[in-house]
Design a protein around this motif. Sequence first.
Motif, PDB file in Angstrom:
ATOM      1  N   LEU A 110      -1.134   7.091  -6.763  1.00 11.55           N
ATOM      2  CA  LEU A 110      -1.849   6.791  -7.992  1.00 11.55           C
ATOM      3  C   LEU A 110      -3.233   6.342  -7.560  1.00 11.55           C
ATOM      4  N   LYS A 111      -4.157   7.309  -7.449  1.00 11.54           N
ATOM      5  CA  LYS A 111      -5.511   7.043  -6.953  1.00 11.54           C
ATOM      6  C   LYS A 111      -5.427   6.407  -5.566  1.00 11.54           C
ATOM      7  N   ARG A 112      -5.833   5.171  -5.406  1.00 15.87           N
ATOM      8  CA  ARG A 112      -5.830   4.521  -4.079  1.00 15.87           C
ATOM      9  C   ARG A 112      -4.503   3.837  -3.770  1.00 15.87           C
ATOM     10  N   LEU A 113      -3.540   3.934  -4.641  1.00 20.57           N
ATOM     11  CA  LEU A 113      -2.247   3.282  -4.447  1.00 20.57           C
ATOM     12  C   LEU A 113      -1.208   4.325  -4.027  1.00 20.57           C
ATOM     13  N   THR A 114      -0.457   4.013  -2.970  1.00 17.73           N
ATOM     14  CA  THR A 114       0.612   4.884  -2.504  1.00 17.73           C
ATOM     15  C   THR A 114       1.909   4.104  -2.514  1.00 17.73           C
ATOM     16  N   PHE A 115       2.909   4.645  -3.186  1.00 19.04           N
ATOM     17  CA  PHE A 115       4.211   4.001  -3.316  1.00 19.04           C
ATOM     18  C   PHE A 115       5.235   4.828  -2.550  1.00 19.04           C
ATOM     19  N   GLN A 116       6.110   4.126  -1.830  1.00 16.07           N
ATOM     20  CA  GLN A 116       7.168   4.824  -1.108  1.00 16.07           C
ATOM     21  C   GLN A 116       8.498   4.162  -1.393  1.00 16.07           C
ATOM     22  N   PHE A 117       9.511   4.973  -1.624  1.00 20.22           N
ATOM     23  CA  PHE A 117      10.881   4.502  -1.807  1.00 20.22           C
ATOM     24  C   PHE A 117      11.623   4.785  -0.519  1.00 20.22           C
ATOM     25  N   GLY A 118      12.303   3.800   0.021  1.00 19.93           N
ATOM     26  CA  GLY A 118      12.994   3.976   1.287  1.00 19.93           C
ATOM     27  C   GLY A 118      14.074   5.037   1.226  1.00 19.93           C
ATOM     28  N   ASP A 119      14.361   5.636   2.366  1.00 18.77           N
ATOM     29  CA  ASP A 119      15.362   6.703   2.419  1.00 18.77           C
ATOM     30  C   ASP A 119      16.707   6.255   1.859  1.00 18.77           C
ATOM     31  N   ARG A 144      17.131   3.951  -0.331  1.00 22.82           N
ATOM     32  CA  ARG A 144      16.912   3.420  -1.685  1.00 22.82           C
ATOM     33  C   ARG A 144      17.218   1.930  -1.779  1.00 22.82           C
ATOM     34  N   LYS A 145      16.895   1.187  -0.695  1.00 28.91           N
ATOM     35  CA  LYS A 145      17.066  -0.262  -0.710  1.00 28.91           C
ATOM     36  C   LYS A 145      15.722  -0.979  -0.654  1.00 28.91           C
ATOM     37  N   ASP A 146      14.662  -0.259  -0.362  1.00 36.89           N
ATOM     38  CA  ASP A 146      13.382  -0.917  -0.185  1.00 36.89           C
ATOM     39  C   ASP A 146      12.249   0.004  -0.628  1.00 36.89           C
ATOM     40  N   SER A 147      11.084  -0.617  -0.814  1.00 44.19           N
ATOM     41  CA  SER A 147       9.914   0.139  -1.246  1.00 44.19           C
ATOM     42  C   SER A 147       8.660  -0.544  -0.735  1.00 44.19           C
ATOM     43  N   SER A 148       7.602   0.217  -0.623  1.00 44.56           N
ATOM     44  CA  SER A 148       6.318  -0.348  -0.222  1.00 44.56           C
ATOM     45  C   SER A 148       5.222   0.181  -1.126  1.00 44.56           C
ATOM     46  N   LEU A 149       4.181  -0.633  -1.221  1.00 40.80           N
ATOM     47  CA  LEU A 149       2.974  -0.276  -1.981  1.00 40.80           C
ATOM     48  C   LEU A 149       1.792  -0.451  -1.047  1.00 40.80           C
ATOM     49  N   HIS A 150       1.074   0.620  -0.795  1.00 38.12           N
ATOM     50  CA  HIS A 150      -0.102   0.579   0.071  1.00 38.12           C
ATOM     51  C   HIS A 150      -1.341   0.811  -0.783  1.00 38.12           C
ATOM     52  N   ILE A 151      -2.322  -0.059  -0.610  1.00 34.93           N
ATOM     53  CA  ILE A 151      -3.598   0.099  -1.325  1.00 34.93           C
ATOM     54  C   ILE A 151      -4.685   0.369  -0.289  1.00 34.93           C
ATOM     55  N   THR A 152      -5.411   1.439  -0.499  1.00 36.41           N
ATOM     56  CA  THR A 152      -6.508   1.808   0.391  1.00 36.41           C
ATOM     57  C   THR A 152      -7.826   1.329  -0.210  1.00 36.41           C
ATOM     58  N   ALA A 153      -8.650   0.759   0.634  1.00 37.55           N
ATOM     59  CA  ALA A 153      -9.994   0.322   0.201  1.00 37.55           C
ATOM     60  C   ALA A 153      -9.914  -0.533  -1.063  1.00 37.55           C
ATOM     61  N   ALA A 154      -9.241  -1.654  -0.936  1.00 38.83           N
ATOM     62  CA  ALA A 154      -8.998  -2.519  -2.093  1.00 38.83           C
ATOM     63  C   ALA A 154     -10.297  -2.940  -2.773  1.00 38.83           C
ATOM     64  N   GLN A 155     -10.218  -3.083  -4.085  1.00 41.63           N
ATOM     65  CA  GLN A 155     -11.355  -3.492  -4.901  1.00 41.63           C
ATOM     66  C   GLN A 155     -10.987  -4.753  -5.684  1.00 41.63           C
ATOM     67  N   PRO A 156     -11.973  -5.538  -6.098  1.00 41.02           N
ATOM     68  CA  PRO A 156     -11.670  -6.749  -6.875  1.00 41.02           C
ATOM     69  C   PRO A 156     -10.810  -6.469  -8.108  1.00 41.02           C
ATOM     70  N   GLY A 157     -10.931  -5.299  -8.682  1.00 43.38           N
ATOM     71  CA  GLY A 157     -10.116  -4.933  -9.840  1.00 43.38           C
ATOM     72  C   GLY A 157      -8.643  -4.772  -9.522  1.00 43.38           C
ATOM     73  N   ASP A 158      -8.295  -4.732  -8.234  1.00 46.99           N
ATOM     74  CA  ASP A 158      -6.886  -4.645  -7.834  1.00 46.99           C
ATOM     75  C   ASP A 158      -6.213  -6.015  -7.845  1.00 46.99           C
ATOM     76  N   THR A 159      -6.989  -7.060  -8.004  1.00 48.02           N
ATOM     77  CA  THR A 159      -6.443  -8.419  -8.032  1.00 48.02           C
ATOM     78  C   THR A 159      -5.388  -8.551  -9.117  1.00 48.02           C
ATOM     79  N   GLY A 160      -4.269  -9.163  -8.736  1.00 50.38           N
ATOM     80  CA  GLY A 160      -3.193  -9.352  -9.710  1.00 50.38           C
ATOM     81  C   GLY A 160      -1.886  -9.666  -9.021  1.00 50.38           C
ATOM     82  N   LEU A 161      -0.842  -9.796  -9.821  1.00 51.98           N
ATOM     83  CA  LEU A 161       0.508 -10.030  -9.313  1.00 51.98           C
ATOM     84  C   LEU A 161       1.245  -8.701  -9.342  1.00 51.98           C
TER      85      LEU A 161
END
Lengths: 108, 113
Positions: free
Chosen positions: A58-67, A69-86
């Motif tokens: 999703l644009k600069r966000l990459t989501f991965q679901f573990g093989d 299906r017990k875990d997941s990761s969210l990677h943000i490339t070139a973070a921007q102040p607008g990415d601030t949040g929970l």
Amino acid sequence: TQLLEQSPQFLSIQEGENLTVYCNSSSVFSSLQWYRQEPGEGPVLLVTVVTGGEVKKLKRLTFQFGDARKDSSLHITAAQPGDTGLYLCAGGNNDMRFGAGTRLTVKP
Amino acid sequence: EAQVTQNPRYLITVTGKKLTVTCSQNMNHEYMSWYRQDPGLGLRQIYYSMNVEVTDKGDVPEGYKVSRKEKRNFPLILESPSPNQTSLYFCASSRDRVATEAFFGQGTRLTVV
């Protein structure tokens, strides 16, 4: 009870840096969702993943679901102040369970 | 515009004084739920409803009641609030219970003194 653990709990970085946050569980989920919550607002869905090994972008966000299906990761490339949040993950089988979230601050 | 509307946004009350937090959705969703959000604990489900007149307990139902007389409305009732119910509350609706997008209200910050 399906327990979802998110790490790190807090993350503060400079604009332009890359980051990865994690969502782990001992349970297998049929689906997993990521939400972002800004101050004073309710969570808003970013993505749903349902297949083990699935990767969604999703644009600069990459989501991965573990093989497994017990875990997941969210990677943000070139973070921007607008990415601030929970950032919250939620896993589901018969119902959805939320993790406690990663509070991200991106400083200009 | 698709939305979930909660009222009030902020509420300060005293121990034992009954209160109701209203929730309304305009998406014709069958599934609605209430959560409380506390630091370090994330979102914990209080009650949920699969459809009109069908409600069930979530993970932390003690001290709360709900009703679902109409599809669009799902009020949360605290019959005798206590200080440990001070929290940020969210109502959510979705088409199904799992794997579909949950739409959240803006939250109600409740303080019980």
